[in-house]
Design an enzyme around this catalytic site. Structure first.
Site, mmCIF file in Angstrom:
data_model
loop_
_atom_site.group_PDB
_atom_site.id
_atom_site.type_symbol
_atom_site.label_atom_id
_atom_site.label_comp_id
_atom_site.label_asym_id
_atom_site.label_seq_id
_atom_site.Cartn_x
_atom_site.Cartn_y
_atom_site.Cartn_z
ATOM 1 N N ARG A 1 -36.801 -42.889 3.650
ATOM 2 C CA ARG A 1 -36.991 -42.759 5.110
ATOM 3 C C ARG A 1 -38.431 -42.260 5.318
ATOM 4 O O ARG A 1 -38.892 -41.405 4.558
ATOM 5 C CB ARG A 1 -35.997 -41.762 5.742
ATOM 6 C CG ARG A 1 -34.572 -42.286 5.792
ATOM 7 C CD ARG A 1 -33.678 -41.371 6.628
ATOM 8 N NE ARG A 1 -33.783 -41.659 8.053
ATOM 9 C CZ ARG A 1 -33.208 -40.913 8.993
ATOM 10 N NH1 ARG A 1 -32.495 -39.851 8.665
ATOM 11 N NH2 ARG A 1 -33.342 -41.227 10.271
ATOM 12 N N ASP B 1 -38.580 -33.164 12.509
ATOM 13 C CA ASP B 1 -38.658 -33.944 11.269
ATOM 14 C C ASP B 1 -40.046 -33.896 10.653
ATOM 15 O O ASP B 1 -40.206 -34.067 9.454
ATOM 16 C CB ASP B 1 -38.236 -35.391 11.516
ATOM 17 C CG ASP B 1 -36.729 -35.454 11.680
ATOM 18 O OD1 ASP B 1 -36.238 -35.153 12.772
ATOM 19 O OD2 ASP B 1 -36.045 -35.740 10.677
HETATM 20 O O1 MRU Z 1 -31.904 -39.420 11.914
HETATM 21 P P1 MRU Z 1 -31.439 -38.024 11.621
HETATM 22 O O2 MRU Z 1 -30.041 -37.771 12.025
HETATM 23 O O3 MRU Z 1 -31.741 -37.615 10.199
HETATM 24 O O4 MRU Z 1 -32.379 -37.124 12.563
HETATM 25 C C1 MRU Z 1 -32.258 -35.734 12.468
HETATM 26 C C2 MRU Z 1 -33.102 -35.028 13.465
HETATM 27 O O5 MRU Z 1 -33.847 -35.602 14.208
HETATM 28 C C3 MRU Z 1 -33.020 -33.536 13.440
HETATM 29 O O6 MRU Z 1 -33.281 -33.022 14.714
HETATM 30 C C4 MRU Z 1 -34.077 -32.996 12.477
HETATM 31 O O7 MRU Z 1 -33.976 -33.596 11.219
HETATM 32 C C5 MRU Z 1 -33.985 -31.547 12.321
HETATM 33 S S1 MRU Z 1 -32.556 -31.069 11.412
HETATM 34 C C6 MRU Z 1 -32.730 -29.489 10.991
#
Ligand code: MRU
Length: 349
Positions: A92, A241
């Site tokens: 990712r 992220d």
């Molecule tokens: O696509 P995802 O579900 O992995 O996205 C997760 C998020 O955007 C969260 O807000 C982020 O990773 C922070 S988790 C502590």
């Protein structure tokens, strides 16, 4: 088993390491089914990350760290380790935790190979992955404590996506803060946005909040701005992220709209995340790679079509909120505020 010692007995751990294999609660199946996956190497771990069986920035970093450690055990030759690291880091693109954790385990394995020969690499890689994991558990605890101090007195808290124990080792990031706030004040109530298209808010945050016994209401993402404008929200807190050096923040798509609404209503917009999510090597939000996922996630749900066949779709999984809209970024090392170039460099260097 390394999971979340000291974390609330009400919370879950979505990821467990038994010393040889990585066990993951498959988050694509929640809340309907609680099924655990047992992973053995880089390929199956990368696949679990890409299809969101494990998700949330800190958790995909930890999963990738163990994925690489398992690959090193299978073949510690430098070429094989390099290949496995590449497969995992490219699973990712947006969360920097992935590259951060993979680089640490790769460096540990390479260092051991150099000094002691390939036989030492698996133990060094496993130990480093376990260190990454334990550090994230401790970080989550500190973020919860500092964030709850920052939000003390605020009662109606809006959040987006899932940032709890399913997304990080330990308590979570934004949801960890909310949990600590609710522990101190039982009147705290959460407005949880459903988070289209994959419904991390509806499927996962609602599942966690119910288990935690914290009062909440689920809302469609489009309802948030109106509730904020009419004074029904005291603060917004989200995870992250990737945090760029200037304080721009990439988080789940929809976050930017909440930040705009919070700024217009003059309520705090807070970001919570560990320093492993801060990327001082990325100057600003424009340099953050935003993952584009398949259109199938938008036009169908649970195998049922919700849009006509054959249409064009955009599906960016994240958006970037400019630093100017963010009141504070809570990390385990302290709370960063504008000017973020200085505060983040001081905390994350
Ligand atoms: O696509 P995802 O579900 O992995 O996205 C997760 C998020 O955007 C969260 O807000 C982020 O990773 C922070 S988790 C502590």
């Amino acid at each position: 088993m390394l999971d979340a010692p000291g974390s609330s007995t009400r919370s879950v751990a979505a990821l467990r390491w038994d010393g040889e294999r990585l066990h993951l609660l498959d988050q694509t199946l929640l809340p309907a089914e609680e099924r655990w996956l047992s992973l053995t190497g880089a390929h199956d771990t990368a696949e679990a990350i890409a299809r969101l069986a494990v998700r949330g920035a800190p958790n995909i970093g930890v999963a990738a760290a163990y994925g690489l450690a398992m690959a090193v055990s299978a073949d510690p030759s430098p070429a094989a380790v390099r290949e496995a690291a590449g497969i995992l880091s490219s699973s990712r693109p947006t969360a920097v935790n992935l590259a951060y954790a993979v680089e640490r385990v790769h460096a540990a394995a390479s260092g051991a190979t150099g000094e002691l020969g390939e036989r030492a690499a698996p133990a060094a890689a496993r130990a480093e992955a376990e260190r990454v994991h334990s550090e994230e558990i401790l970080a989550a605890g500190e973020i919860a404590r500092l964030g709850a101090e920052l939000l003390r007195g605020r009662r109606r808290i809006l959040t987006h996506c899932n940032t709890g124990a399913l997304a990080t080792p330990g308590a979570g990031s934004a949801l960890g803060v909310i949990t600590a706030l609710a522990d101190a004040n039982p009147n705290v109530t959460v407005l949880a946005c459903e988070t289209r298209p994959l419904l991390q808010g509806a499927r996962l945050t609602a599942w966690e909040l119910q288990r935690l016994g914290i009062g909440f209401e689920l809302l469609v993402d489009g309802a948030a701005a109106g509730l904020i404008r009419t004074g029904q929200v005291d603060a917004v807190i989200v995870g992250c992220d990737r945090v760029a050096a200037n304080g721009d923040v990439a988080n789940k798509v929809g976050t930017y709209a909440h930040a705009l609404a919070a700024a217009a209503a003059q309520i705090p917009f807070i970001v919570a995340g560990p320093t492993s999510t801060v990327d001082l090597g990325t100057p600003d939000g424009a340099a953050i790679p935003v993952e584009e996922r398949g259109g199938d996630e938008v036009v169908a749900f649970g195998g049922t079509a919700i849009a006509p066949d054959g249409i064009a779709v955009r599906n960016p999984a994240f958006d970037v909120t400019p630093a100017a809209l963010i009141d504070a970024i809570v990390t385990e090392r302290g709370v960063a505020r504008a000017p973020y170039e200085e505060s983040l460099a001081a905390l994350a260097a």
